[in-house]
Design an enzyme around this catalytic site. Structure first.
Site, PDB file in Angstrom:
ATOM      1  N   PRO A 148      44.982  47.846  28.004  1.00 40.32           N
ATOM      2  CA  PRO A 148      46.163  47.252  27.379  1.00 40.32           C
ATOM      3  C   PRO A 148      46.542  45.873  27.931  1.00 40.32           C
ATOM      4  O   PRO A 148      46.481  45.642  29.138  1.00 40.32           O
ATOM      5  CB  PRO A 148      47.280  48.269  27.675  1.00 40.32           C
ATOM      6  CG  PRO A 148      46.763  49.093  28.799  1.00 40.32           C
ATOM      7  CD  PRO A 148      45.274  49.124  28.640  1.00 40.32           C
ATOM      8  N   ASN A 149      46.911  45.014  27.009  1.00 42.30           N
ATOM      9  CA  ASN A 149      47.443  43.669  27.298  1.00 42.30           C
ATOM     10  C   ASN A 149      46.390  42.658  27.751  1.00 42.30           C
ATOM     11  O   ASN A 149      46.713  41.491  27.954  1.00 42.30           O
ATOM     12  CB  ASN A 149      48.580  43.729  28.345  1.00 42.30           C
ATOM     13  CG  ASN A 149      49.718  44.607  27.884  1.00 42.30           C
ATOM     14  OD1 ASN A 149      50.257  44.390  26.795  1.00 42.30           O
ATOM     15  ND2 ASN A 149      50.073  45.613  28.655  1.00 42.30           N
ATOM     16  N   ARG A 172      49.968  35.993  28.715  1.00 40.08           N
ATOM     17  CA  ARG A 172      50.690  36.865  29.656  1.00 40.08           C
ATOM     18  C   ARG A 172      50.615  36.306  31.086  1.00 40.08           C
ATOM     19  O   ARG A 172      49.548  35.948  31.576  1.00 40.08           O
ATOM     20  CB  ARG A 172      50.158  38.300  29.611  1.00 40.08           C
ATOM     21  CG  ARG A 172      48.831  38.503  30.298  1.00 40.08           C
ATOM     22  CD  ARG A 172      48.313  39.927  30.235  1.00 40.08           C
ATOM     23  NE  ARG A 172      49.049  40.875  31.042  1.00 40.08           N
ATOM     24  CZ  ARG A 172      48.474  41.948  31.619  1.00 40.08           C
ATOM     25  NH1 ARG A 172      47.187  42.189  31.485  1.00 40.08           N
ATOM     26  NH2 ARG A 172      49.205  42.779  32.308  1.00 40.08           N
ATOM     27  N   TYR A 202      47.383  35.849  35.853  1.00 39.93           N
ATOM     28  CA  TYR A 202      46.115  36.106  35.151  1.00 39.93           C
ATOM     29  C   TYR A 202      45.398  34.834  34.699  1.00 39.93           C
ATOM     30  O   TYR A 202      44.300  34.915  34.146  1.00 39.93           O
ATOM     31  CB  TYR A 202      46.368  37.028  33.949  1.00 39.93           C
ATOM     32  CG  TYR A 202      46.908  38.375  34.363  1.00 39.93           C
ATOM     33  CD1 TYR A 202      46.117  39.268  35.075  1.00 39.93           C
ATOM     34  CD2 TYR A 202      48.219  38.739  34.084  1.00 39.93           C
ATOM     35  CE1 TYR A 202      46.608  40.497  35.486  1.00 39.93           C
ATOM     36  CE2 TYR A 202      48.734  39.973  34.490  1.00 39.93           C
ATOM     37  CZ  TYR A 202      47.920  40.845  35.190  1.00 39.93           C
ATOM     38  OH  TYR A 202      48.405  42.061  35.598  1.00 39.93           O
ATOM     39  N   ASN A 232      37.874  47.219  32.715  1.00 40.22           N
ATOM     40  CA  ASN A 232      39.168  46.842  33.274  1.00 40.22           C
ATOM     41  C   ASN A 232      40.204  47.692  32.534  1.00 40.22           C
ATOM     42  O   ASN A 232      40.639  47.328  31.434  1.00 40.22           O
ATOM     43  CB  ASN A 232      39.446  45.353  33.067  1.00 40.22           C
ATOM     44  CG  ASN A 232      40.773  44.937  33.678  1.00 40.22           C
ATOM     45  OD1 ASN A 232      41.560  45.793  34.089  1.00 40.22           O
ATOM     46  ND2 ASN A 232      41.026  43.638  33.719  1.00 40.22           N
ATOM     47  N   ALA A 265      46.669  48.486  33.028  1.00 42.81           N
ATOM     48  CA  ALA A 265      47.703  49.350  33.611  1.00 42.81           C
ATOM     49  C   ALA A 265      47.269  50.815  33.699  1.00 42.81           C
ATOM     50  O   ALA A 265      47.726  51.555  34.587  1.00 42.81           O
ATOM     51  CB  ALA A 265      48.993  49.233  32.806  1.00 42.81           C
ATOM     52  N   GLU A 311      34.256  48.574  38.004  1.00 47.85           N
ATOM     53  CA  GLU A 311      35.658  48.306  37.675  1.00 47.85           C
ATOM     54  C   GLU A 311      35.956  46.828  37.968  1.00 47.85           C
ATOM     55  O   GLU A 311      35.527  46.315  39.007  1.00 47.85           O
ATOM     56  CB  GLU A 311      36.524  49.208  38.573  1.00 47.85           C
ATOM     57  CG  GLU A 311      38.006  49.004  38.472  1.00 47.85           C
ATOM     58  CD  GLU A 311      38.756  49.842  39.533  1.00 47.85           C
ATOM     59  OE1 GLU A 311      38.152  50.189  40.570  1.00 47.85           O
ATOM     60  OE2 GLU A 311      39.946  50.100  39.315  1.00 47.85           O
ATOM     61  N   HIS A 349      39.141  43.858  38.029  1.00 51.34           N
ATOM     62  CA  HIS A 349      40.533  43.424  37.880  1.00 51.34           C
ATOM     63  C   HIS A 349      40.573  41.920  38.033  1.00 51.34           C
ATOM     64  O   HIS A 349      40.035  41.387  39.012  1.00 51.34           O
ATOM     65  CB  HIS A 349      41.449  44.107  38.899  1.00 51.34           C
ATOM     66  CG  HIS A 349      41.492  45.581  38.695  1.00 51.34           C
ATOM     67  ND1 HIS A 349      42.128  46.140  37.609  1.00 51.34           N
ATOM     68  CD2 HIS A 349      40.917  46.591  39.367  1.00 51.34           C
ATOM     69  CE1 HIS A 349      41.959  47.445  37.646  1.00 51.34           C
ATOM     70  NE2 HIS A 349      41.226  47.754  38.697  1.00 51.34           N
ATOM     71  N   ARG A 379      49.282  43.002  45.376  1.00 54.30           N
ATOM     72  CA  ARG A 379      50.411  43.122  44.447  1.00 54.30           C
ATOM     73  C   ARG A 379      51.260  44.371  44.767  1.00 54.30           C
ATOM     74  O   ARG A 379      51.252  44.847  45.880  1.00 54.30           O
ATOM     75  CB  ARG A 379      49.880  43.106  43.003  1.00 54.30           C
ATOM     76  CG  ARG A 379      49.177  41.770  42.687  1.00 54.30           C
ATOM     77  CD  ARG A 379      48.689  41.688  41.263  1.00 54.30           C
ATOM     78  NE  ARG A 379      49.813  41.726  40.319  1.00 54.30           N
ATOM     79  CZ  ARG A 379      49.662  41.929  39.008  1.00 54.30           C
ATOM     80  NH1 ARG A 379      48.439  42.117  38.499  1.00 54.30           N
ATOM     81  NH2 ARG A 379      50.723  41.942  38.222  1.00 54.30           N
TER      82      ARG A 379
HETATM   83  C1  DQA Z   1      44.771  44.201  35.869  1.00 54.72           C
HETATM   84  C2  DQA Z   1      45.699  44.653  36.995  1.00 54.72           C
HETATM   85  C3  DQA Z   1      46.601  45.780  36.521  1.00 54.72           C
HETATM   86  O1  DQA Z   1      47.447  46.204  37.584  1.00 54.72           O
HETATM   87  C4  DQA Z   1      47.464  45.318  35.376  1.00 54.72           C
HETATM   88  O2  DQA Z   1      48.251  46.389  34.881  1.00 54.72           O
HETATM   89  C5  DQA Z   1      46.678  44.686  34.272  1.00 54.72           C
HETATM   90  C6  DQA Z   1      45.550  43.838  34.615  1.00 54.72           C
HETATM   91  C7  DQA Z   1      43.938  42.979  36.253  1.00 54.72           C
HETATM   92  O3  DQA Z   1      42.969  42.712  35.563  1.00 54.72           O
HETATM   93  O4  DQA Z   1      44.245  42.297  37.235  1.00 54.72           O
HETATM   94  O5  DQA Z   1      47.037  44.786  33.105  1.00 54.72           O
HETATM   95  O6  DQA Z   1      43.874  45.259  35.589  1.00 54.72           O
END
Ligand code: DQA
Length: 144
Positions: free
Chosen positions: A9-10, A17, A22, A73, A76, A97, A99, A106
């Site tokens: 998501p997102n 965002r 990011y 990835n 959340a 994985e 990020h 964080r």
């Molecule tokens: C994320 C880190 C997560 O904590 C966050 O909720 C994201 C992006 C990252 O790519 O840094 O949406 O996965």
């Protein structure tokens, strides 16, 4: 070799965002960089993004028998989803994985990764380059 890149998501909001966290590169930039990597590394890369947990689980299940590696990835859902963890364990496809941000530095709630328990490697805080690093890792280890 076929690699599936999954974003949660997102991630489709990249560039809009929280650019301080990011970066300013857009999701489209990420998608075109994946295409470039596919060409330069001579591998097949499929990408999938969803804001919905169940859809991500469905996509992981559908990868069974069809891909050689997964880069994920979960965004959340990283920190909440036992369903995604179980799906990754179920298909047992080599998984990395990613990020974009440095989750270690964080909030406390970002310090747990369920999906990461099913991944052989985690790349964090490398921006979009983390995806390239993950793909190259899988290619080196599992590519023909
Ligand atoms: C994320 C880190 C997560 O904590 C966050 O909720 C994201 C992006 C990252 O790519 O840094 O949406 O996965």
């Amino acid at each position: 070799m076929k690699i599936l890149v999954i974003n949660g998501p997102n991630i489709n909001m990249l560039g809009i965002r929280e650019p301080g966290i990011y970066g300013t590169e857009t999701f489209q930039t990420l998608l075109s960089s994946l295409q470039d990597i596919a060409v330069s590394q001579n591998i097949d890369i499929e990408q999938y993004q969803s804001n919905h947990e169940g859809d991500l689980v469905d996509k992981i299940q559908a990868a069974y028998g069809n891909v050689d590696g997964i880069v994920i990835n979960p965004a959340a859902y990283t920190h909440t989803s036992i369903a995604i963890l179980d799906a990754l364990k179920a298909v047992a496809i080599p998984c990395v994985e990613v990020h974009i941000s440095d989750v270690d530095s964080r909030e406390d709630f970002r310090q747990i990764s369920y999906a990461g328990l099913a991944c052989e490697k985690t790349i964090k805080g490398q921006g979009l380059d983390g995806y390239r690093q993950a793909i190259l890792y899988l290619k080196e280890k599992y590519g023909a």
